[in-house]
Write an enzyme that holds these catalytic residues in place. Sequence first.
Site, mmCIF file in Angstrom:
data_model
loop_
_atom_site.group_PDB
_atom_site.id
_atom_site.type_symbol
_atom_site.label_atom_id
_atom_site.label_comp_id
_atom_site.label_asym_id
_atom_site.label_seq_id
_atom_site.Cartn_x
_atom_site.Cartn_y
_atom_site.Cartn_z
ATOM 1 N N ASP A 1 0.827 -1.210 0.000
ATOM 2 C CA ASP A 1 0.000 0.000 0.000
ATOM 3 C C ASP A 1 0.863 1.262 0.000
ATOM 4 O O ASP A 1 0.673 2.169 0.827
ATOM 5 C CB ASP A 1 -0.917 0.019 1.236
ATOM 6 C CG ASP A 1 -1.644 -1.297 1.467
ATOM 7 O OD1 ASP A 1 -2.063 -1.910 0.480
ATOM 8 O OD2 ASP A 1 -1.782 -1.697 2.643
ATOM 9 N N GLU B 1 -11.462 -0.141 -2.850
ATOM 10 C CA GLU B 1 -10.608 0.427 -1.802
ATOM 11 C C GLU B 1 -9.457 1.181 -2.458
ATOM 12 O O GLU B 1 -9.419 1.322 -3.681
ATOM 13 C CB GLU B 1 -10.067 -0.670 -0.877
ATOM 14 C CG GLU B 1 -9.217 -1.706 -1.590
ATOM 15 C CD GLU B 1 -8.860 -2.908 -0.722
ATOM 16 O OE1 GLU B 1 -9.380 -3.061 0.398
ATOM 17 O OE2 GLU B 1 -8.055 -3.737 -1.196
#
Length: 372
Positions: free
Chosen positions: A56, A272
């Site tokens: 991420d 997301e």
Amino acid sequence: MRRATIPLAILSVCLAACNSGADNRAETEANASATRAPDGRQYLAQPLVTEIYTADPSAHVFDGKIYVYPSHDIDAGVPDDDLGNQYAMRDYRVLRMDQIGGPVTIGPVALDVKDVPWASQQMWAPDAAYKNGTYYLYFPARDKSKDKNGLGAFRIGVATSKNPMGPFVPEPNYIPGSFSMDPAVFTDDDGTSYMYFGGIWGGQLQRWKNGVYDPNGSDTDLMQDDQPAISGKVVRMNPDMKTFAEPVRDAVILDERGQPVKGGDHDRRFFEASWVFKRGGKYYYTYSTGDTHFVNYAIGDNPYGPFIYKGHILAPVQGWTSHHSIIEWNGKWWLFYHDTQLSNKNHLRSAKVTELKFNADGTIPMINPFRP
Ligand code: FUB
């Protein structure tokens, strides 16, 4: 979430790479020379670091250097599930590099869940921002409530430091009015900052209706295929960078006919990993599609949207999740992303970077994370 099924031969080595000031404990169990995926495809890029697992990756340019704020993946021995319990991260470490392709420094622990009064577990995808001499680290974690699965609700916290590498000092409570996960803060040319956030399924966005959380709500969005998809969220930040200035809004994605993308459209709907950047006066809203594993983009005329769906930025990587950031540096644009090259396990990921190109009309040619 889907489980990786193809085991790699395990070679425990200390992969001493470009690292200073870091904990040199080798966490990886990988074949250091693996440049091809288990199915034979060759990776487009190599991991930024190999001493720890990083995912991420939220990249920023602060004071001429590139800082990456990743999740710090660990193996907590939790089996894969659709809620993402296997992503059991406990702390953050910041990466720094003077140039892309150059040595990468891994910072010490920048924030530990044990030092966050409101949080119980799962320090998921973070982001960072800078304003007036202070660095802000935004991070999601579960609070200490219990839902039908015995798990807390995701909230978003903020911590501050005078150093971009940390350590960061957390606020005693989560950001009031925050919920779900994957915060990403975009600062517009006029200095106004906006937080984009949210994720469905394990990220719990489907459980929030009109600002109210249902701890017994659904674990997926699969109940609303014919309705407008659940939107990611956007909110203007106050100048203190620690609170929201207004009620949270939907970041709506419209299709080419101006209709909201439907919940059943899994190749296009938001899942997301929000990230926003501005180019040519347009706002690029980028995000992951989760169970179809794309990173997509949609373009709007202002920070709130709506955003018109344009296409895929990144084809599926090795591993279940895909999560990215995009920065401009040294006259080029760069896509930071992750895959599971070093572990072949969904929850043990490695951040990478590759150049992002634009067509003359501002559209983006899709990147294949494997060489042709
Ligand atoms: O790293 C944990 C979660 O996996 C992130 O918050 C999601 O974006 C996905 O990458």
